[in-house]
Design a protein around this motif. Structure first.
Motif, PDB file in Angstrom:
ATOM      1  N   ARG A 161      50.929 -25.705  43.858  1.00  0.00           N
ATOM      2  CA  ARG A 161      50.519 -25.547  42.464  1.00  0.00           C
ATOM      3  C   ARG A 161      49.129 -24.921  42.378  1.00  0.00           C
ATOM      4  NH1 ARG A 161      53.193 -29.452  38.500  1.00  0.00           N
ATOM      5  NH2 ARG A 161      51.157 -29.553  37.497  1.00  0.00           N
ATOM      6  N   THR A 220      47.634 -34.128  39.792  1.00  0.00           N
ATOM      7  CA  THR A 220      47.081 -33.058  38.957  1.00  0.00           C
ATOM      8  C   THR A 220      46.243 -33.632  37.823  1.00  0.00           C
ATOM      9  OG1 THR A 220      49.089 -33.083  37.629  1.00  0.00           O
ATOM     10  CG2 THR A 220      48.992 -31.514  39.439  1.00  0.00           C
ATOM     11  N   ALA A 266      51.208 -24.337  35.699  1.00  0.00           N
ATOM     12  CA  ALA A 266      51.840 -24.669  36.984  1.00  0.00           C
ATOM     13  C   ALA A 266      53.302 -25.056  36.783  1.00  0.00           C
ATOM     14  CB  ALA A 266      51.076 -25.792  37.675  1.00  0.00           C
ATOM     15  N   GLU A 274      56.607 -23.293  38.374  1.00  0.00           N
ATOM     16  CA  GLU A 274      57.594 -24.058  39.136  1.00  0.00           C
ATOM     17  C   GLU A 274      58.975 -23.917  38.509  1.00  0.00           C
ATOM     18  OE1 GLU A 274      55.402 -27.787  38.760  1.00  0.00           O
ATOM     19  OE2 GLU A 274      55.356 -27.923  40.955  1.00  0.00           O
TER      20      GLU A 274
END
Lengths: 185, 222
Positions: free
Chosen positions: A173, B2, B13, B17
């Motif tokens: 990420r 996160t 993000a 994904e």
């Protein structure tokens, strides 16, 4: 500009395919199937599986062409996204048996005609991505390529690197956010 | 994991994904709902899809075996033999570089509407056909024909000779009766092609197209 003309031609073929024009669908297939098949082979590592995935993919194109105009994607991105989704679906359905492995048929045949992809994808966009990928640390860039080009999941990536899944997820990420910041510069 | 990311980064993000197929279903489904409701999220997803597709840039094309296309055609079209565009029309469309086709709206059976863009002049014509009222309306929506030339509209049924529906207006709209030769049968429009040809001022002197096709579209009924 040749690139704009080729993108326009592909969009016309998609528009005519939406109206049931088989000749336009044939032209679309001839121009784009080499690129989409290459992506299916990259994910599935098997010609038999890639054949099936490509068939699913172009049937989705045939049936879904009417929705293309409203989705806002460039034509090759739309096609590549469909192809990758078909390949990933097939890979996941096949389960653990389909592991990343050398291609079972090493000889690649030449494409039937000039590749439309390079021109249509947008050279600037591709090279901006390439330079941003080059700015990532090599391990992260390689892992991202593994996800996109081979359909690796977080679990598979974690296993390949011998680290927990949450660690891999956090790490990737961060890489994606770095990529986004770079591309947006 | 996160907790320190600001919300925008968290979404960014997640969208990446999602585009990569990395999200478990429990996260993908609610995100899909948010994307459907939020055009900004949808636009950021498209940006990811566009950028990630660049990763396919390094792949060399590989030709699939011919049987794959054959299987696709069987599944898509069944056993019906493929109808290409008609001979004259086909050559003209290739020469004209696939002009035309902006959109076809499917009206019930007897009314059809097409927009044709002439490839030589760029003029856009909006054409409405009412087979029950035997009426054609053609309107110049933008652009203009080339000086000294006219765009003539033709009705072409499969295997049939082109039937002239007249020249396109130089301004505004025209309304005219459909010629008797155009069938009244509502079943006929399936597979009928409408085409524009480039003709001298006043239209074709011969009653059949003399110039190249500059736009075409297929009427369909659903």
């Amino acid at each position: 500009m040749p690139r704009d003309a080729e993108r326009h031609a592909v969009e016309e073929w998609i528009a005519r395919t939406a109206l049931g024009d088989q000749a336009a669908f044939d032209a679309l297939y001839a121009a784009t199937s080499g690129r989409l098949y290459a992506l299916c082979l990259s994910v599935l590592r098997s010609r038999a599986e890639a054949d099936e995935a490509l068939q699913d993919c172009y049937l989705r194109v045939w049936r879904g062409a009417g929705r293309y105009a409203v989705n806002g994607l460039s034509p090759m991105t739309w096609l590549l996204t469909i192809a990758r989704n078909c390949a990933i679906d097939r890979r996941r359905a096949a389960g653990p048996a389909l592991q990343p492995a050398p291609l079972d048929d090493a000889a690649a045949l030449p494409a039937p005609g000039p590749s439309a992809e390079a021109a249509m994808l947008g050279r600037e966009a591709a090279s901006r991505l390439a330079s941003c990928m080059a700015e990532l640390d090599p391990a992260r860039a390689e892992a991202l390529r593994g996800v996109y080009l081979r359909g690796m999941s977080y679990a598979e990536t974690a296993e390949a690197q011998g680290v927990p899944l949450n660690t891999i997820r956090s790490w990737l990420r961060r890489g994606l956010l770095t990529l986004r910041a770079c591309v947006n510069r | 994991m996160t907790d320190r990311d600001p919300p925008r980064d968290e979404d960014e993000a997640l969208l990446a994904e999602y585009a990569l197929g990395l999200l478990p279903e429990a996260e993908a489904a609610p995100l899909a709902r948010r994307i459907a409701a939020d055009p900004t999220l949808a636009a950021r997803l498209r940006a990811w899809q566009e950028d990630l597709a660049g990763l396919a840039e390094g792949l060399d094309d590989v030709a699939p075996p011919p049987r794959v296309k054959a299987a696709i055609d069987r599944a898509a079209h069944g056993a019906v033999p493929r109808r290409g565009l008609l001979g004259w029309l086909g050559a003209g469309v290739v020469a004209a570089g696939l002009a035309g086709v902006v959109l076809v709206r499917e009206w019930p059976l007897l009314r059809h509407r097409v927009a044709l863009t002439a490839s030589d002049s760029g003029a856009v014509y909006d054409i409405a056909l009412d087979l029950r009222a035997r009426r054609l309306t053609a309107e110049l929506r933008e652009g203009a024909p080339r000086p000294g030339r006219d765009a003539e509209l033709w009705w072409i049924a499969p295997g049939g000779q082109p039937i002239s529906l007249g020249v396109m207006p130089h301004a505004g709209a025209v309304r005219r009766e459909l010629p008797d030769a155009v069938p009244a049968d509502p079943a006929a429009p399936g597979g009928v092609t409408l085409a524009l040809s480039d003709e001298p001022a006043g239209g074709s002197p011969t009653g059949q197209p003399t110039g190249p096709v500059v736009a075409s579209d297929t009427l369909t009924t659903l």
